[in-house]
Design a protein around this motif. Structure first.
Motif, PDB file in Angstrom:
ATOM      1  N   LYS A   7       0.758  -1.483   0.132  1.00  0.00           N
ATOM      2  CA  LYS A   7       0.278  -0.029  -0.160  1.00  0.00           C
ATOM      3  C   LYS A   7       0.443   1.253  -0.028  1.00  0.00           C
ATOM      4  CE  LYS A   7      -3.999  -2.014   0.552  1.00  0.00           C
ATOM      5  NZ  LYS A   7      -5.553  -1.567   0.398  1.00  0.00           N
ATOM      6  N   GLN A   8       1.851   1.353   0.897  1.00  0.00           N
ATOM      7  CA  GLN A   8       2.580   2.208   1.121  1.00  0.00           C
ATOM      8  C   GLN A   8       4.248   2.559  -0.670  1.00  0.00           C
ATOM      9  OE1 GLN A   8       6.823   1.991   3.270  1.00  0.00           O
ATOM     10  NE2 GLN A   8       5.575   4.204   4.121  1.00  0.00           N
ATOM     11  N   GLN A   9       3.557   1.519  -1.119  1.00  0.00           N
ATOM     12  CA  GLN A   9       4.659   1.105  -2.396  1.00  0.00           C
ATOM     13  C   GLN A   9       3.617   1.957  -3.576  1.00  0.00           C
ATOM     14  OE1 GLN A   9       5.122  -1.648  -4.376  1.00  0.00           O
ATOM     15  NE2 GLN A   9       7.159  -1.051  -5.608  1.00  0.00           N
ATOM     16  N   MET A  10       2.326   1.839  -3.478  1.00  0.00           N
ATOM     17  CA  MET A  10       1.730   2.165  -4.303  1.00  0.00           C
ATOM     18  C   MET A  10       0.839   3.304  -4.715  1.00  0.00           C
ATOM     19  SD  MET A  10      -1.159  -0.917  -5.591  1.00  0.00           S
ATOM     20  CE  MET A  10      -1.890  -0.898  -3.251  1.00  0.00           C
ATOM     21  N   ALA A  11       1.259   3.503  -3.048  1.00  0.00           N
ATOM     22  CA  ALA A  11       0.845   6.191  -2.905  1.00  0.00           C
ATOM     23  C   ALA A  11       2.484   6.188  -3.178  1.00  0.00           C
ATOM     24  CB  ALA A  11       0.340   6.000  -1.392  1.00  0.00           C
ATOM     25  N   ALA A  12       2.916   5.447  -2.947  1.00  0.00           N
ATOM     26  CA  ALA A  12       4.181   6.494  -3.118  1.00  0.00           C
ATOM     27  C   ALA A  12       4.904   6.981  -4.984  1.00  0.00           C
ATOM     28  CB  ALA A  12       6.091   5.812  -2.866  1.00  0.00           C
TER      29      ALA A  12
END
Length: 62
Positions: A7-12
């Motif tokens: 999720k953090q990677q997709m947001a980044a």
């Protein structure tokens, strides 16, 4: 610093896209909107480049 979850990677990745101008900043929500304002392009690239297969879906709360 690489991402700690998918999720953090997709947001980044979404924030990086907006920072580059490929996507409008108005289309961002939540964490990605905060990331685009508070992080540099280099920091976003580093966070978005983590291998997704090695990441959990969500980071566990401690």
């Amino acid at each position: 610093m690489p991402a700690k979850s998918k999720k953090q990677q997709m947001a980044a990745g979404a924030a990086l896209s907006a920072k580059r101008g490929d996507r409008s900043k108005a289309s961002l929500k939540g964490a990605s909107r905060q990331m685009v304002e508070s992080m540099s392009k280099a920091e976003l690239e580093q966070m978005a480049c983590a291998k997704r297969s090695e990441l959990p879906t969500r980071k566990r709360a401690n």
